[in-house]
Enzyme design. Structure first.
Site, mmCIF file in Angstrom:
data_model
loop_
_atom_site.group_PDB
_atom_site.id
_atom_site.type_symbol
_atom_site.label_atom_id
_atom_site.label_comp_id
_atom_site.label_asym_id
_atom_site.label_seq_id
_atom_site.Cartn_x
_atom_site.Cartn_y
_atom_site.Cartn_z
ATOM 1 N N HIS A 55 7.943 4.211 -5.650
ATOM 2 C CA HIS A 55 8.910 3.362 -6.378
ATOM 3 C C HIS A 55 8.918 3.639 -7.883
ATOM 4 C CE1 HIS A 55 9.898 1.142 -2.845
ATOM 5 N NE2 HIS A 55 8.701 0.616 -2.696
ATOM 6 N N HIS A 73 10.236 1.195 2.911
ATOM 7 C CA HIS A 73 11.073 0.922 1.742
ATOM 8 C C HIS A 73 11.711 2.220 1.241
ATOM 9 C CE1 HIS A 73 7.925 -2.249 1.753
ATOM 10 N NE2 HIS A 73 8.940 -3.031 1.432
#
Ligand SMILES: [Zn+2]
Length: 318
Positions: free
Chosen positions: A99, A138
């Site tokens: 991320h 994710h």
């Protein structure tokens, strides 16, 4: 990491692994992906004992050094594989990385371990085709952003949608020279082994055949496990074995067997450990019986994942 190492030791598998001590990444190495401003900011917050970068991303005074070490673990794994010392290397680094964007930390991630390792694989070993498969539940927004204009990295991210971080639309396909080298597969909550198997056979394998990667890198997050508390996918351990088998086959076909993995998410500790050992068994050819703990019966899925698979194929001419 403790859960993974404990399980490996309990099952007498730890000694079958060659252990590499990671060198911390240097600031110059990290700066191949991240802005100096971002690196300095993380450093300064740690020096000031600031506990929180954002609501998800916490810090300790040691986080800067640990972040450099985690990035260095990915670099160490990549270099060991590229120098031919190992075929497969899995960096068990914390914090995770996928991320973290070039200019900011987010989602538990300070520095993008995978992106840093991939960039150095390009620069140090002259690779022109690296495939990054990000099977964390994710979307790997940071890795996508790092290579969005780069046709030398094919980034492929099957992920749950909607879910943090909210990116990963199937039409995010890369820009400029990188157009077509960013492939998102946003799947509705509830998908299990069958859907993921189809994603691999109908999208990921044909993409690998078209791209012919010189190196396969896997952002391995195990949070699509059915009991994971932060997501709602329905994978069993057989599903993780299936994904690892595809990774091994892609690597054998195009990359002289070379695979580099980094640890991303996974928040059910027992499930994370068992999934990682399942992946290692599949990649290493260990004769270890699969844990057949079944995933719960499929819940109704609000959207049709097979229609989405069709849309991804049509969009990318697969
Ligand atoms: Zn995740």
């Amino acid at each position: 990491m403790q859960a993974i190492l404990t399980l490996l030791k309990q099952q007498n598998l730890f000694d079958k692994l060659e252990q590499l001590a990671p060198m911390p990444a240097s600031v110059d190495e990290v700066a191949k992906v991240h802005t100096r401003q971002h690196i300095d900011y993380v450093h300064k917050l740690c020096q000031q004992h600031k506990p929180q970068l954002d609501p998800d991303t916490y810090l300790t005074p040691e986080s800067y050094d640990v972040g450099l070490l985690s990035a260095g673990g990915a670099l160490t794994a990549m270099r060991a594989v590229m120098r031919g010392n190992l075929d497969v290397a899995f960096s068990f680094g914390r914090p995770p990385g996928h991320h973290a964007e070039p200019h900011r930390a987010m989602g538990f991630c300070l520095f993008n371990n995978m992106a840093i390792a991939a960039r150095h694989a390009q620069e140090e070993f002259g690779l022109s085709r690296i495939m990054i498969l990000d099977w964390d539940v994710h979307h790997g927004n940071g890795t996508q952003k790092a290579f969005y204009h780069d046709p030398g990295v094919l980034f492929v991210s099957p992920h749950q949608s909607p879910l943090f971080p909210g990116t990963g639309h199937l039409k995010e396909k890369g820009e400029g020279a990188g157009e077509g080298y960013n492939v998102n597969i946003p799947l509705p909550p509830g998908c299990g082994d069958e859907v993921y198997s189809q994603v691999f056979t109908e999208i990921i394998r044909p993409l690998a055949d078209r791209f012919r990667p010189e190196l396969l890198m896997v952002s391995a997050g195990q949070d699509s496990y059915h009991n994971d508390p932060v997501a709602s996918m329905n994978l069993s351990f057989a599903g993780f074995a299936m994904m690892a088998r595809h990774a091994r086959q892609i690597a054998e076909e195009y990359c002289d067997g070379k695979v580099v993995l980094t640890l991303e998410g996974g928040y059910h500790l027992g499930g994370l450990a068992e999934a990682v050992v399942t992946i290692l068994s599949e990649l290493s050819g260990w004769d270890r019986p699969l844990n057949h703990e079944p995933a719960p019966p499929a819940e109704p899925i609000y959207d049709d994942p097979f229609r989405i698979i069709g849309e991804v194929k049509a969009f990318h001419n697969i």
